[in-house]
Design a protein around this motif. Structure first.
Motif, PDB file in Angstrom:
ATOM      1  N   LEU A 408       0.730  -1.441   0.228  1.00 46.30           N
ATOM      2  CA  LEU A 408      -0.010   0.483  -0.239  1.00 46.30           C
ATOM      3  C   LEU A 408       0.701   1.077  -0.027  1.00 46.30           C
ATOM      4  N   ALA A 409       2.002   1.363   1.028  1.00 43.87           N
ATOM      5  CA  ALA A 409       2.386   2.436   1.351  1.00 43.87           C
ATOM      6  C   ALA A 409       3.633   2.497  -0.128  1.00 43.87           C
ATOM      7  N   PHE A 410       4.477   1.594  -1.082  1.00 46.94           N
ATOM      8  CA  PHE A 410       4.214   1.725  -2.726  1.00 46.94           C
ATOM      9  C   PHE A 410       3.077   2.073  -3.549  1.00 46.94           C
ATOM     10  N   LEU A 411       1.721   1.669  -3.610  1.00 45.22           N
ATOM     11  CA  LEU A 411       1.261   2.172  -4.272  1.00 45.22           C
ATOM     12  C   LEU A 411       1.003   4.185  -4.462  1.00 45.22           C
ATOM     13  N   ALA A 412       0.781   4.073  -2.977  1.00 48.16           N
ATOM     14  CA  ALA A 412       0.009   4.782  -2.555  1.00 48.16           C
ATOM     15  C   ALA A 412       1.742   6.333  -2.846  1.00 48.16           C
ATOM     16  N   SER A 413       2.491   6.001  -3.071  1.00 55.39           N
ATOM     17  CA  SER A 413       3.971   6.861  -3.629  1.00 55.39           C
ATOM     18  C   SER A 413       3.981   7.197  -5.198  1.00 55.39           C
ATOM     19  N   ILE A 414       2.814   5.903  -5.692  1.00 52.00           N
ATOM     20  CA  ILE A 414       2.986   6.826  -7.515  1.00 52.00           C
ATOM     21  C   ILE A 414       1.489   6.876  -8.089  1.00 52.00           C
ATOM     22  N   SER A 415       0.294   6.754  -6.912  1.00 46.90           N
ATOM     23  CA  SER A 415      -0.375   6.776  -7.608  1.00 46.90           C
ATOM     24  C   SER A 415      -0.790   8.061  -7.846  1.00 46.90           C
ATOM     25  N   LEU A 416      -1.764   8.497  -9.182  1.00 44.01           N
ATOM     26  CA  LEU A 416      -2.026  10.114  -8.265  1.00 44.01           C
ATOM     27  C   LEU A 416      -3.266  10.346  -8.783  1.00 44.01           C
ATOM     28  N   THR A 417      -4.321   9.461  -8.561  1.00 38.84           N
ATOM     29  CA  THR A 417      -6.093   9.173  -7.534  1.00 38.84           C
ATOM     30  C   THR A 417      -5.838   8.207  -6.311  1.00 38.84           C
ATOM     31  N   GLY A 418      -4.738   8.197  -5.543  1.00 36.53           N
ATOM     32  CA  GLY A 418      -4.718   7.716  -4.390  1.00 36.53           C
ATOM     33  C   GLY A 418      -5.144   6.381  -4.179  1.00 36.53           C
ATOM     34  N   ILE A 419      -5.446   5.227  -3.025  1.00 41.48           N
ATOM     35  CA  ILE A 419      -6.147   4.256  -2.643  1.00 41.48           C
ATOM     36  C   ILE A 419      -7.328   4.358  -3.435  1.00 41.48           C
ATOM     37  N   PRO A 420      -7.753   3.882  -4.232  1.00 46.95           N
ATOM     38  CA  PRO A 420      -9.682   3.234  -4.155  1.00 46.95           C
ATOM     39  C   PRO A 420      -9.538   2.473  -3.005  1.00 46.95           C
ATOM     40  N   GLN A 421     -10.484   2.044  -2.674  1.00 45.35           N
ATOM     41  CA  GLN A 421     -11.390   1.396  -1.795  1.00 45.35           C
ATOM     42  C   GLN A 421     -11.204  -0.265  -2.346  1.00 45.35           C
ATOM     43  N   PRO A 422     -11.342  -0.416  -2.875  1.00 45.90           N
ATOM     44  CA  PRO A 422     -11.710  -2.184  -3.624  1.00 45.90           C
ATOM     45  C   PRO A 422      -9.675  -2.073  -3.889  1.00 45.90           C
ATOM     46  N   VAL A 423      -9.594  -2.060  -3.531  1.00 42.96           N
ATOM     47  CA  VAL A 423      -7.471  -2.248  -3.756  1.00 42.96           C
ATOM     48  C   VAL A 423      -7.229  -2.132  -2.646  1.00 42.96           C
ATOM     49  N   ASP A 424      -7.651  -1.335  -1.519  1.00 36.52           N
ATOM     50  CA  ASP A 424      -7.131  -0.870  -0.281  1.00 36.52           C
ATOM     51  C   ASP A 424      -7.626  -2.602   0.999  1.00 36.52           C
ATOM     52  N   TYR A 425      -8.558  -2.854  -0.411  1.00 43.15           N
ATOM     53  CA  TYR A 425      -9.351  -4.014   0.725  1.00 43.15           C
ATOM     54  C   TYR A 425      -8.592  -5.416   0.481  1.00 43.15           C
ATOM     55  N   LEU A 426      -8.991  -5.474  -1.388  1.00 44.15           N
ATOM     56  CA  LEU A 426      -8.327  -6.593  -2.016  1.00 44.15           C
ATOM     57  C   LEU A 426      -7.408  -7.144  -1.265  1.00 44.15           C
ATOM     58  N   ILE A 427      -5.178  -6.311  -1.014  1.00 44.58           N
ATOM     59  CA  ILE A 427      -4.591  -6.215   0.009  1.00 44.58           C
ATOM     60  C   ILE A 427      -4.497  -7.048   0.716  1.00 44.58           C
ATOM     61  N   ASN A 428      -5.289  -6.185   1.637  1.00 44.12           N
ATOM     62  CA  ASN A 428      -5.332  -6.147   2.930  1.00 44.12           C
ATOM     63  C   ASN A 428      -5.963  -7.870   2.944  1.00 44.12           C
ATOM     64  N   GLU A 429      -7.648  -8.022   2.906  1.00 48.28           N
ATOM     65  CA  GLU A 429      -7.972  -9.368   2.402  1.00 48.28           C
ATOM     66  C   GLU A 429      -6.949 -10.635   1.995  1.00 48.28           C
ATOM     67  N   SER A 430      -6.137 -10.367   1.629  1.00 46.79           N
ATOM     68  CA  SER A 430      -5.182 -11.543   0.602  1.00 46.79           C
ATOM     69  C   SER A 430      -3.976 -11.886   1.266  1.00 46.79           C
TER      70      SER A 430
END
Length: 631
Positions: A408-430
């Motif tokens: 999540l930290a890596f994605l936050a550092s490169i994302s221009l749109t933040g971390i969408p909730q489905p992405v956050d959920y999938l990563i934490n759930e996995s």
């Protein structure tokens, strides 16, 4: 032949080995320096050597042979004057001297005391050329080259460079996909060479190219040492792994440098080094003129490299690009500078979407792309690439040592749109489900599961889970049937005859929350990444070196070449039971001819039957002045 054999015997070993290699001499059947001289003067060997000589060098050889046969002294000045007279153009003495040195090095002529004397067999072979449709002396010296290469208009060079840049970017992107894919799933090399159709189609789809381009692109990558064969499979090399982290311009520069380095010098010297020059029929005609005996050989060389030049953007539409001209001139810095201004700029940010897709607005920086591939699957690889995060891709990243926080930290550092909730959920759930299924190897396991009673199968790995229902699902999943799962005797494990890493990746691809464990039950991180195990081969026997050693052992340093030549002639006559006329120098200075049938040669003397006197004679070899076949 005697003169050439003497010269061969006097050559240093290193030079002798070089000559054997350059003249492509077969080492079989060669026992002494006379055999080697005979092989070098064979018409096929001569033709092969002549096919690699340019027109001007052939003209020097032909004129020198003509002067020698007419009784004139073939001095360098005489050869130069004759060439000037034939061609009605000034020929430099220094240029003739350089070409004579080439002929001398190739053992086609002897350069001695300022004279160029072709060997008789070479001149005789050249004399047969007109009957074969090849140029004679006058044609070699007088035929003018075809018109200079055509050039496109200056305004068209812009479009040539644009197309070359597009092709350069496309081939770099395709090779990056190729190297990445082969790092995870190597492609098998067939015994007859080349890849099988299934692997070819898979790689074509990965690179988004036609099937026919897979082999040439694979060859380009291999030439740059990005790929190598290991145990019969094409895999990524350590150089390939490092190349993937380079910028696009550096990647292209490595490919272009490998292409330029592989060019034979004889080919590189004739390629147009100016932007906007066509490589088409004009270049073909020039090659046919420049190498009158080696056009087919030269054209076959050019065809392969011209194809690769188009792929790399060295040329476009058979026309040298600006960057390609710099490569051909040996100026890689200028070529890279040209490409850098034309290639699309790399970006370091992406758009994360709610549908779990990731879109890059341009070519991603290599370091970001490499890490993103560990987290997501590539969906399209164009100027703007797209990726997709899935449960399996997240599990792959977790297996390689990542965790939810780091992802999540890596994605936050490169994302221009933040971390969408489905992405956050999938990563934490996995991450929370990661490790519900464990895979381990039997080797070294402290408490290995017991195989079912009566089953003698050799099992290499096991699968376990605290979720009995999940373990039951694995046992009946038809997509996992090839793994041949068998319930262990304790009912709490599945056993497989395949190694643990193969089972692990099969479960990961099937989207199960699998983790690998060691013999202590601790989770270990796996990475689906294979590097070619390039083995330094034991040097094969150097045939040229072996032949040189054999010749040196067989040559008696106490026996002169002339005596050895006489002994060879006598030995040939003995084997053929041939009567010969031998001129012998008598003690008083007179020369007497004997009609002899040689019987044996040893210790510097030979024994023979005198056919006229019908007696046996024993004569010293040093007294022989000449040997000729009996009339």
């Amino acid at each position: 032949m005697l003169g050439l054999a003497s010269r061969l015997r006097a050559l240093p070993d290193a030079e002798l080995r070089r000559v054997i290699g350059v003249r492509d001499v077969s080492t079989s059947g060669i026992h002494d320096f006379f055999d080697l001289a005979e092989a070098l003067l064979d018409s096929r060997s001569i033709q092969l050597a002549l096919s690699h000589l340019d027109r001007s060098t052939l003209a020097v050889l032909a004129v020198a042979g003509q002067l020698t046969s007419s009784g004139s002294v073939p001095s360098l000045n005489a050869v130069t004057s004759r060439l000037c007279a034939l061609g009605s153009a000034e020929v430099a003495l220094t240029d003739v001297a350089r070409r004579v040195d080439t002929l001398h090095t190739l053992l086609l002529a002897d350069h001695n005391d300022g004279r160029c004397i072709p060997y008789d067999a070479v001149s005789a072979h050249l004399a047969t050329w007109p009957a074969q449709g090849l140029p004679g002396v006058a044609d070699l010296a007088t035929t003018l080259p075809p018109a200079v290469l055509a050039a496109v208009a200056d305004t068209e060079i812009v479009f040539i460079d644009q197309l070359a840049t597009e092709r350069a970017f496309a081939v770099v992107s395709s090779i990056a996909e190729l190297v990445n894919d082969l790092s995870r799933e190597p492609a098998r090399e067939l015994s007859r060479g080349g890849l099988g159709l299934p692997d070819t189609k898979r790689l074509a789809a990965v690179m988004t190219v036609d099937v026919d381009l897979v082999a040439p692109i694979l060859a380009l990558a291999s030439r740059a040492d990005l790929l190598a064969r290991s145990d019969g499979y094409w895999m990524e090399t350590e150089a390939g792994e490092a190349w993937l982290l380079e910028r696009t311009t550096a990647r292209w520069a490595a490919l272009a440098a490998a292409w330029r380095a592989a060019l034979p010098s004889i080919v590189a010297d004739i390629l147009p080094r100016q932007a906007g020059l066509l490589w088409g029929d004009g270049l073909t005609a020039f090659i046919a003129w420049l190498y009158p005996a080696g056009g087919e050989w030269m054209l076959s060389q050019l065809t392969q490299f011209a194809r690769d030049a188009e792929l790399l953007g060295i040329t476009a539409h058979d026309t040298t690009s600006t960057a390609g001209a710099s490569v051909l001139r040996g100026d890689p810095e200028a070529a890279v500078a040209t490409m850098a201004t034309a290639l699309p700029a790399e970006v370091g940010a992406v758009y994360l979407q709610h549908d779990l897709s990731i879109v890059a607005p341009g070519p991603l920086a290599p370091s970001i792309d490499a890490r993103l591939r560990g987290l997501a699957d590539v969906e399209s690889r164009e100027l703007a690439s797209s990726y997709r995060i899935t449960a399996a891709s997240v599990n792959r990243a977790l297996a390689a040592g990542e965790n939810a926080a780091s992802l999540l930290a890596f994605l936050a550092s490169i994302s221009l749109t933040g971390i969408p909730q489905p992405v956050d959920y999938l990563i934490n759930e996995s991450a929370s489900r990661y490790g519900r299924v464990r895979v381990g190897n039997f080797a070294g396991a402290a408490t290995a599961p017991v195989a079912p009673v009566g089953d003698n199968t050799v099992f290499l790995s096991y699968v376990s889970s605290t979720d009995a229902a999940l373990l039951g699902t694995l046992a009946v999943d038809q997509t996992l049937a090839p793994l041949g799962f068998v319930r262990a005797g304790d009912g709490a494990h599945l056993l497989s005859r395949f190694a643990g890493d193969a089972v692990f990746w099969a479960l990961s691809d099937a989207r199960y929350p699998v983790a690998a464990e060691n013999n202590l039950g601790e989770i270990v991180h796996l990475r689906r990444h294979q590097i070619a195990r390039v083995i330094t081969l034991v040097p094969t026997v150097d045939a040229a070196l072996s032949l040189v050693e054999k010749l040196r052992v067989g040559a008696d340093s106490t026996v002169s070449v002339a005596d050895a030549w006489l002994a060879r002639q006598l030995d040939t006559a003995i084997k053929a039971k041939q009567t010969i006329l031998v001129s012998i120098a008598m003690p008083g200075g007179a020369v007497v001819d004997y009609l002899l049938e040689p019987a044996s040669v040893s210790n510097g003397r030979f024994r023979a039957r005198d056919r006229r006197a019908d007696i046996e004679r024993t004569l010293p070899l040093r007294s022989i002045r000449s040997i000729t076949p009996a009339p």
